[in-house]
Design an enzyme around this catalytic site. Structure first.
Site, PDB file in Angstrom:
ATOM      1  N   ALA A  32      28.318  11.575  15.427  1.00  0.00           N
ATOM      2  CA  ALA A  32      28.211  10.466  16.383  1.00  0.00           C
ATOM      3  C   ALA A  32      29.638  10.010  16.704  1.00  0.00           C
ATOM      4  O   ALA A  32      30.019   8.857  16.516  1.00  0.00           O
ATOM      5  CB  ALA A  32      27.349   9.322  15.852  1.00  0.00           C
ATOM      6  N   HIS A  37      37.256   8.730  15.656  1.00  0.00           N
ATOM      7  CA  HIS A  37      37.292  10.103  15.153  1.00  0.00           C
ATOM      8  C   HIS A  37      38.262  10.955  15.971  1.00  0.00           C
ATOM      9  O   HIS A  37      39.021  11.750  15.420  1.00  0.00           O
ATOM     10  CB  HIS A  37      35.902  10.760  15.278  1.00  0.00           C
ATOM     11  CG  HIS A  37      34.818  10.072  14.501  1.00  0.00           C
ATOM     12  ND1 HIS A  37      33.779   9.413  15.108  1.00  0.00           N
ATOM     13  CD2 HIS A  37      34.594   9.960  13.168  1.00  0.00           C
ATOM     14  CE1 HIS A  37      32.954   8.926  14.202  1.00  0.00           C
ATOM     15  NE2 HIS A  37      33.424   9.234  13.006  1.00  0.00           N
ATOM     16  N   GLN A  61      25.822  10.316  -0.546  1.00  0.00           N
ATOM     17  CA  GLN A  61      26.613   9.085  -0.504  1.00  0.00           C
ATOM     18  C   GLN A  61      25.831   7.896   0.052  1.00  0.00           C
ATOM     19  O   GLN A  61      26.352   6.800   0.166  1.00  0.00           O
ATOM     20  CB  GLN A  61      27.904   9.297   0.281  1.00  0.00           C
ATOM     21  CG  GLN A  61      27.739   9.379   1.788  1.00  0.00           C
ATOM     22  CD  GLN A  61      29.027   9.767   2.460  1.00  0.00           C
ATOM     23  OE1 GLN A  61      29.545  10.870   2.281  1.00  0.00           O
ATOM     24  NE2 GLN A  61      29.586   8.851   3.237  1.00  0.00           N
TER      25      GLN A  61
END
Ligand code: AMP
Length: 285
Positions: A32, A37, A61
């Site tokens: 996403a 990023h 996680q």
């Protein structure tokens, strides 16, 4: 851009890079993708011959099954963004490929990070950093990069991975990249996609409060006073449920009182807005 789903294909590619002495920059993500990023990808491209991005929503996680279930998956859009950014390789493995023995605790090797994992995110998301340690060390072995890029938005994660990389002698340079924000100050996050439009309009309140706290600290106000002010702001705003708000040392993430110079601090926060848990921080150096 090549997309690899198998560890064996990835490793063959990596071996060829090593043979031809090409440096590898690595950006692990859960997809996403957004401008945060892509900033990591761009920095990696500047500093390495080859950039590898991974997209893997790592089940080990997530301490909250609902959070995992609702984590946004946008592979088509992600691939297009990575192509535009001229990323060389996308590693997109399945859960089975990453965890051939399964993800039950009995099949996993665990990590203990000491004091640094016990507070903040570690206190509110039990087991989270163990899962992060497992997946990042697996990915580091598979990708064998020269440099790996992590966002300072996840400050505790960055510090823990830097520590793990050093203590386990991975020989990888771990690079922290400053938080990328929306124009109104909200830290970019894949989880922002889950905010309703009303919540999205309210979300920048987090940045407003921590910015004002930073301002007060820079004007030498005592940490306790600044913290009380910040907590009060959240008590008065019923849209948010504050999980933690702290002023901590960046060396061990323990609360700071009083300020000692020279030293580095961070204002760190986690708050729920509707069904979405948002985190942010500001560094004070
Ligand atoms: P995620 O996909 O949320 O696991 O994030 C992958 C990497 O991108 C992590 O190193 C994050 O810290 C980093 N990242 C996420 N959001 C931002 C942002 N707003 N600015 C900079 N880095 C970010």
């Amino acid at each position: 851009m090549n997309v690899f789903n198998k560890v064996s294909t990835l490793k063959e590619f990596v071996n060829n890079c090593k043979f031809s002495k090409k440096t590898i920059g690595f950006v692990p993500t859960m997809g996403a993708l957004h401008e945060g990023h892509l900033t990591l990808i761009r920095q990696s491209k500047k500093e390495n011959d080859i950039t590898i991005c991974s997209i893997f929503v790592n089940p080990t996680q997530f301490n909250n099954a609902i959070d995992l279930k609702h984590y946004p998956i946008k592979h088509t859009e992600d691939k297009a963004l990575l192509e535009d950014a001229e990323c060389d390789i996308l590693f997109l493995p399945s859960v089975e490929e990453m965890y051939p023995s399964g993800i039950e605790n009995k099949n996993l090797v665990g990590f203990l990070f000491g004091d640094i994992e016990k507070q903040l995110e570690g206190a509110f998301r039990p087991g989270h950093f163990n899962g992060v340690g497992i997946v990042v060390s697996k990915l580091f072995h598979m990708v064998n990069p020269d440099k790996a890029y992590f966002g300072l938005k996840d400050l505790q994660q960055f510090l823990i991975i830097r520590k793990m990389t050093k203590e386990l002698s991975f020989g990888i340079e771990v690079i922290g990249v400053p938080t990328v924000r929306e124009e109104d100050g909200l830290a970019m996050s894949s989880r922002n996609l889950r905010l309703t439009s009303d919540e999205r309009a309210k979300a920048p309140f987090i940045y407003e409060v921590i910015s004002e706290m930073k301002n007060k600290i820079n004007h030498s106000q005592a940490p306790k006073e600044v913290l009380d002010w910040g907590i009060q702001k959240f008590q008065k705003n019923t849209s948010f449920h504050l999980e933690y708000l702290e002023i901590v040392n960046t060396s061990d993430l323990k609360p700071v009182e009083p300020y000692q110079t020279p030293n580095a601090y961070a204002i760190v926060i986690a708050a729920h807005l509707g069904k979405v848990r948002l985190i942010d921080n500001l560094l004070i150096e």
